[in-house]
Scaffold this active site. Structure first.
Site, PDB file in Angstrom:
ATOM      1  N   ASN A  96       0.874  -1.330  -0.167  1.00  0.00           N
ATOM      2  CA  ASN A  96       0.021  -0.151  -0.030  1.00  0.00           C
ATOM      3  C   ASN A  96       0.783   1.234  -0.064  1.00  0.00           C
ATOM      4  O   ASN A  96       1.810   1.193   0.794  1.00  0.00           O
ATOM      5  CB  ASN A  96      -0.889  -0.082   1.303  1.00  0.00           C
ATOM      6  CG  ASN A  96      -2.023   0.975   1.039  1.00  0.00           C
ATOM      7  OD1 ASN A  96      -1.901   2.087   0.629  1.00  0.00           O
ATOM      8  ND2 ASN A  96      -3.207   0.412   1.666  1.00  0.00           N
ATOM      9  N   ASP A 118      -7.171   6.177  -8.296  1.00  0.00           N
ATOM     10  CA  ASP A 118      -8.446   6.062  -8.153  1.00  0.00           C
ATOM     11  C   ASP A 118      -9.126   7.436  -7.565  1.00  0.00           C
ATOM     12  O   ASP A 118      -8.741   8.103  -6.452  1.00  0.00           O
ATOM     13  CB  ASP A 118      -8.738   4.996  -7.006  1.00  0.00           C
ATOM     14  CG  ASP A 118      -8.474   3.575  -7.406  1.00  0.00           C
ATOM     15  OD1 ASP A 118      -8.734   3.458  -8.768  1.00  0.00           O
ATOM     16  OD2 ASP A 118      -8.136   2.559  -6.773  1.00  0.00           O
ATOM     17  N   ASP A 154      -7.605  11.576 -15.925  1.00  0.00           N
ATOM     18  CA  ASP A 154      -8.713  11.970 -16.937  1.00  0.00           C
ATOM     19  C   ASP A 154     -10.012  12.899 -16.075  1.00  0.00           C
ATOM     20  O   ASP A 154     -10.913  13.127 -16.544  1.00  0.00           O
ATOM     21  CB  ASP A 154      -9.276  10.788 -17.484  1.00  0.00           C
ATOM     22  CG  ASP A 154     -10.099   9.913 -16.310  1.00  0.00           C
ATOM     23  OD1 ASP A 154      -9.279   9.408 -15.583  1.00  0.00           O
ATOM     24  OD2 ASP A 154     -11.372   9.573 -16.663  1.00  0.00           O
ATOM     25  N   GLU A 193      -2.094   2.224 -19.274  1.00  0.00           N
ATOM     26  CA  GLU A 193      -3.081   1.548 -19.833  1.00  0.00           C
ATOM     27  C   GLU A 193      -4.555   2.375 -19.684  1.00  0.00           C
ATOM     28  O   GLU A 193      -5.335   2.630 -20.784  1.00  0.00           O
ATOM     29  CB  GLU A 193      -3.614   0.357 -18.945  1.00  0.00           C
ATOM     30  CG  GLU A 193      -2.572  -0.951 -19.466  1.00  0.00           C
ATOM     31  CD  GLU A 193      -1.310  -1.260 -18.561  1.00  0.00           C
ATOM     32  OE1 GLU A 193      -1.095  -0.314 -17.845  1.00  0.00           O
ATOM     33  OE2 GLU A 193      -0.620  -2.430 -19.085  1.00  0.00           O
ATOM     34  N   TYR A 194      -4.737   3.076 -18.584  1.00  0.00           N
ATOM     35  CA  TYR A 194      -6.066   3.799 -18.347  1.00  0.00           C
ATOM     36  C   TYR A 194      -5.906   5.035 -19.346  1.00  0.00           C
ATOM     37  O   TYR A 194      -6.849   5.453 -19.966  1.00  0.00           O
ATOM     38  CB  TYR A 194      -6.125   4.443 -16.918  1.00  0.00           C
ATOM     39  CG  TYR A 194      -6.842   3.364 -16.132  1.00  0.00           C
ATOM     40  CD1 TYR A 194      -6.603   2.247 -15.873  1.00  0.00           C
ATOM     41  CD2 TYR A 194      -8.261   3.756 -15.532  1.00  0.00           C
ATOM     42  CE1 TYR A 194      -7.493   1.125 -15.051  1.00  0.00           C
ATOM     43  CE2 TYR A 194      -9.046   2.929 -14.797  1.00  0.00           C
ATOM     44  CZ  TYR A 194      -8.688   1.603 -14.590  1.00  0.00           C
ATOM     45  OH  TYR A 194      -9.350   0.891 -13.680  1.00  0.00           O
ATOM     46  N   GLU A 195      -4.739   5.721 -19.393  1.00  0.00           N
ATOM     47  CA  GLU A 195      -4.654   6.885 -20.259  1.00  0.00           C
ATOM     48  C   GLU A 195      -4.943   6.547 -21.992  1.00  0.00           C
ATOM     49  O   GLU A 195      -5.886   7.230 -22.468  1.00  0.00           O
ATOM     50  CB  GLU A 195      -3.250   7.171 -20.438  1.00  0.00           C
ATOM     51  CG  GLU A 195      -2.958   8.494 -21.135  1.00  0.00           C
ATOM     52  CD  GLU A 195      -1.465   9.149 -20.764  1.00  0.00           C
ATOM     53  OE1 GLU A 195      -0.798   8.590 -20.048  1.00  0.00           O
ATOM     54  OE2 GLU A 195      -1.289   9.957 -21.550  1.00  0.00           O
TER      55      GLU A 195
HETATM   56  C1  LIG Z   1      -7.307   3.401 -11.971  1.00  0.00           C
HETATM   57  S1  LIG Z   1      -6.173   2.335 -11.584  1.00  0.00           S
HETATM   58  C2  LIG Z   1      -4.785   3.135 -12.885  1.00  0.00           C
HETATM   59  C3  LIG Z   1      -3.669   2.207 -12.871  1.00  0.00           C
HETATM   60  C4  LIG Z   1      -2.574   2.692 -13.685  1.00  0.00           C
HETATM   61  N1  LIG Z   1      -1.756   3.686 -13.027  1.00  0.00           N
HETATM   62  C5  LIG Z   1      -2.957   3.099 -15.071  1.00  0.00           C
HETATM   63  O1  LIG Z   1      -2.960   4.541 -15.366  1.00  0.00           O
HETATM   64  O2  LIG Z   1      -3.272   2.636 -16.262  1.00  0.00           O
HETATM   65  C6  LIG Z   1      -5.466   2.685  -9.968  1.00  0.00           C
HETATM   66  C7  LIG Z   1      -4.532   1.639  -9.397  1.00  0.00           C
HETATM   67  O3  LIG Z   1      -4.108   2.269  -8.140  1.00  0.00           O
HETATM   68  C8  LIG Z   1      -4.002   1.228  -7.213  1.00  0.00           C
HETATM   69  N2  LIG Z   1      -4.084   1.972  -5.806  1.00  0.00           N
HETATM   70  C9  LIG Z   1      -5.118   2.624  -5.370  1.00  0.00           C
HETATM   71  N3  LIG Z   1      -4.757   2.996  -4.013  1.00  0.00           N
HETATM   72  C10 LIG Z   1      -3.554   2.584  -4.010  1.00  0.00           C
HETATM   73  C11 LIG Z   1      -2.543   2.619  -3.081  1.00  0.00           C
HETATM   74  N4  LIG Z   1      -2.945   3.423  -1.710  1.00  0.00           N
HETATM   75  N5  LIG Z   1      -1.269   1.907  -2.672  1.00  0.00           N
HETATM   76  C12 LIG Z   1      -0.759   1.287  -3.914  1.00  0.00           C
HETATM   77  N6  LIG Z   1      -1.870   1.175  -5.012  1.00  0.00           N
HETATM   78  C13 LIG Z   1      -3.017   1.832  -4.908  1.00  0.00           C
HETATM   79  C14 LIG Z   1      -5.325   0.354  -7.695  1.00  0.00           C
HETATM   80  O4  LIG Z   1      -5.234  -0.882  -7.184  1.00  0.00           O
HETATM   81  C15 LIG Z   1      -5.392   0.473  -9.078  1.00  0.00           C
HETATM   82  O5  LIG Z   1      -4.479  -0.552  -9.628  1.00  0.00           O
END
Ligand SMILES: C[S@@+](CC[C@H](N)C(=O)[O-])C[C@H]1O[C@@H](n2cnc3c(N)ncnc32)[C@H](O)[C@@H]1O
Length: 212
Positions: A96, A118, A154, A193-195
């Protein structure tokens, strides 16, 4: 983003301790020994499936990269990419981001990437946003004196919130882009990936660069 469980992910991580660090607290202050050089270290928090951090490590062999991610499945998917490349300047952490100060010594990090974090849109979820003040406190501690944060999203609401949160924390902005892909900054941009998903839908991508 919750990924569906993949039974192969945990065993694959356990089989590859050279690429995935499961107990990052043990490396606090010693990450350079892990990389076997003194190159600067850049961390992506919430790397998801790892496309960005793998591309960055490939593009910049003179820099070290760490992809940190909470979800075991996502780390497993990123690890598959790393196993194809076997990049010596890339390590993955399954943990985390809220524990950053336990994984890195003061000033051990040269830069932090937050990509499509997120949004946690509800007011009661504010503390979970990766640009909430408790996260900023930790980033300040682990970043070196020239250290920067780069944030892409986004999500306009999260972007607006992050500008205010960082400003209230006393951070300085080096750049703000309201439509990254239509700006000259796009030239060196490495997509996540999300971008790719959101920009294909025609949504503008927001970006900021800031330091303490
Ligand atoms: C919406 S995804 C975006 C993934 C990637 N960065 C992308 O742009 O394609 C957000 C990621 O952040 C991770 N995440 C959220 N809170 C986190 C935290 N406190 N520590 C580590 N990872 C976290 C989630 O598990 C998820 O895989």
């Amino acid at each position: 983003m919750r990924l569906r469980n993949k039974p192969w992910a945990k065993p694959l991580i356990e089989e590859n301790p050279d690429f995935v660090v499961t107990e990052p607290t043990k490396l606090k202050g010693k990450w350079h020994t892990r990389f076997q050089n003194n190159n600067p270290i850049f961390v992506e928090i919430g790397m998801g499936k790892g496309r960005f951090i793998v591309e960055m490590a490939k593009k910049n062999p003179e820099k070290n990269y760490i992809g940190l991610e909470l979800q075991t499945v996502a780390v497993g998917i990123a690890l598959k990419k790393q196993l194809e490349e076997k990049l010596p300047n890339l390590q993955l952490i399954c943990a985390n981001g809220s524990g950053l100060g336990e994984y890195f010594e003061k000033g051990e990090i040269a830069g932090i990437y937050l990509n499509f974090s997120d949004p946690w849109p509800k007011k009661r979820q504010t503390k979970r946003r990766l640009t909430y003040k408790t996260f900023l406190e930790q980033y300040k501690e682990v970043l070196d004196s020239d250290g920067h944060i780069e944030f892409k999203t986004d999500n306009q609401g999260l972007f607006e919130y992050s500008l205010v949160s960082m400003n209230n924390f006393g951070m300085k902005f080096d750049g703000v882009w309201l439509d990254l892909h239509s700006s000259p900054e796009a030239e060196d941009n490495v997509m996540t990936e999300y971008e790719e998903k959101f920009s294909k839908k025609g949504q503008p991508i927001f970006k900021l660069e800031a330091h303490f």
